[in-house]
Design an enzyme around this catalytic site. Structure first.
Site, PDB file in Angstrom:
ATOM      1  N   ASP A 266      20.061  19.302  10.389  1.00 46.45           N
ATOM      2  CA  ASP A 266      19.279  19.505   9.166  1.00 46.45           C
ATOM      3  C   ASP A 266      19.981  20.397   8.148  1.00 46.45           C
ATOM      4  OD1 ASP A 266      17.125  17.877   9.574  1.00 46.45           O
ATOM      5  OD2 ASP A 266      15.803  19.423  10.365  1.00 46.45           O
ATOM      6  N   GLY A 310      21.007  11.091   6.443  1.00 42.20           N
ATOM      7  CA  GLY A 310      22.087  11.768   5.740  1.00 42.20           C
ATOM      8  C   GLY A 310      22.592  12.988   6.479  1.00 42.20           C
ATOM      9  N   LYS A 311      22.650  12.917   7.820  1.00 41.37           N
ATOM     10  CA  LYS A 311      23.026  14.086   8.611  1.00 41.37           C
ATOM     11  C   LYS A 311      24.409  13.959   9.239  1.00 41.37           C
ATOM     12  CE  LYS A 311      18.172  15.066   9.787  1.00 41.37           C
ATOM     13  NZ  LYS A 311      17.186  15.190  10.892  1.00 41.37           N
ATOM     14  N   VAL A 312      24.758  12.765   9.726  1.00 45.29           N
ATOM     15  CA  VAL A 312      26.034  12.587  10.407  1.00 45.29           C
ATOM     16  C   VAL A 312      26.739  11.336   9.915  1.00 45.29           C
ATOM     17  CG1 VAL A 312      25.235  13.754  12.510  1.00 45.29           C
ATOM     18  CG2 VAL A 312      25.045  11.272  12.325  1.00 45.29           C
TER      19      VAL A 312
END
Length: 355
Positions: A266, A310-312
């Site tokens: 996050d 949209g984290k990794v």
């Protein structure tokens, strides 16, 4: 001897019998897993997944711009991986740790004070264990009386601090400082992280043995009409996001999942909320877990799923569905032996904060 005395003596003997075999933590420097990992890469199923995950971790280590986050949930530290994680700190193979409170307090800090975890050679009725003050983690035992020493030590540290808000990172640094001065185990993750300026975050810190000591601290201070210290969960998120913003490229080596996994992922979204839209998603990601995907969770989503948030990055990631205690020694030994003759610049992210 009275019946009461006989009962106490019998319980003492039975407890000593059950707590007779300590867990011996694996030493990844004592064996070279590179040939095994190379061979597994030519296989299929979980073996090939593990080999690819190991290659990705080695990529993180070789990437001079990559900050590596070690993310730990579950009980692998109690089960024999404690020295493994400590070695990753000592050998400059991770730059920041995000973990459960149990991993950091009940397991590592606990052993740093000189206590042990024990193999359960038999598992009697759990009510019997309770009567003997023995706590059980699957086939591993903890002496509850020793764990209470951990609680009281946390309370002692809290009582000696200035009464204000602390992030879990700041408080754990004080725990590391305490172990550096009074600890009884050289190979402690908390101690080594303090000495190497590697920050440790526990997003649910009081969900551990630390919680009891900190609650007692607050209650005692309230009774005395004095101010008390507290753990600031928002500061945790802000500080970890600060590291991600300044780090640039990053990689995740994740054991288990849950809150620590979601917390570190996050930070990318939080950075965007703060106006840093140029902050990159985590470039590399490895997760070792036995969690299932069919309930929509997988202990905080699969890595592919996390990309939708949209984290990794979906390009360099690997899920390994295996019990971490059986595969982390292979991954870590392979990486240690490949990296031991290389020089990687220490990040020392703890220096980012003025405590």
């Amino acid at each position: 001897m009275s019946d009461t005395a006989k009962s106490v003596s019998g319980n003492s003997n039975r407890k000593a019998e059950l707590l007779s075999t300590t867990v011996e933590h694996i030493d990844i420097t004592s064996f070279d897993a590179r040939p095994i990992i190379d061979a597994m890469g030519k296989m299929s199923f979980t073996s090939r997944d593990l080999a690819r995950a190991t290659r990705i971790y080695n990529q993180m280590l070789e990437d001079k711009d990559c900050t590596i986050f070690l993310v730990i949930a579950g009980s692998t530290s109690a089960g024999g991986c404690m020295d493994l994680y400590a070695e990753l700190i000592r050998s400059n193979m991770v730059d920041c740790v995000v973990a459960t409170g149990a991993t950091i307090v009940d397991m590592d800090f606990f052993e740093g004070l000189g206590h042990k975890h024990y193999q359960a050679l038999e598992v009697p009725d759990d009510d019997t264990l309770r009567s003997l003050y023995i706590d059980r983690i699957y086939d591993t035992y903890i002496d509850e009386e020793q764990l209470q020493d951990c609680d009281f030590t946390i309370n002692k540290i809290a009582n000696e601090l200035e009464p204000k808000a602390y992030s879990s990172r700041a408080f754990i640094r004080e725990m590391g400082k305490y172990l550096a001065q009074h600890g009884k185990k050289e190979n402690s993750l908390v101690k080594l992280a303090y000495e190497h300026d590697v920050p440790i975050f526990c997003p649910a810190f009081v969900d551990s043995s630390a919680g009891f000591g900190l609650v007692k601290h607050q209650v005692d201070r309230m009774k005395e009409g004095k101010p008390y210290m507290m753990i600031d969960a928002i500061a945790d998120f802000r500080e970890l996001t600060d590291i991600k913003i300044k780090a640039g490229e990053s990689g995740l080596l994740m054991v288990g999942g849950g809150v620590p996994k979601n917390f570190i992922q996050d930070t990318v979204v939080c950075a965007e909320i703060l106006g840093h839209e140029d902050v990159a998603v985590h470039k590399y990601a490895v997760q070792i877990t036995v969690a299932d995907v069919r309930d929509g969770a997988c202990s905080s989503s699969t890595l592919q799923e996390a990309a939708s948030w949209g984290k990794v990055n979906t390009g360099i990631e690997q899920m390994v569905f295996a019990e971490a205690g059986s595969v982390m020694p292979l991954l870590a030994s392979d990486a240690w032996h490949r990296q031991k003759d290389r020089t990687r610049t220490p990040r020392r992210w703890a220096k980012l904060f003025a405590d």
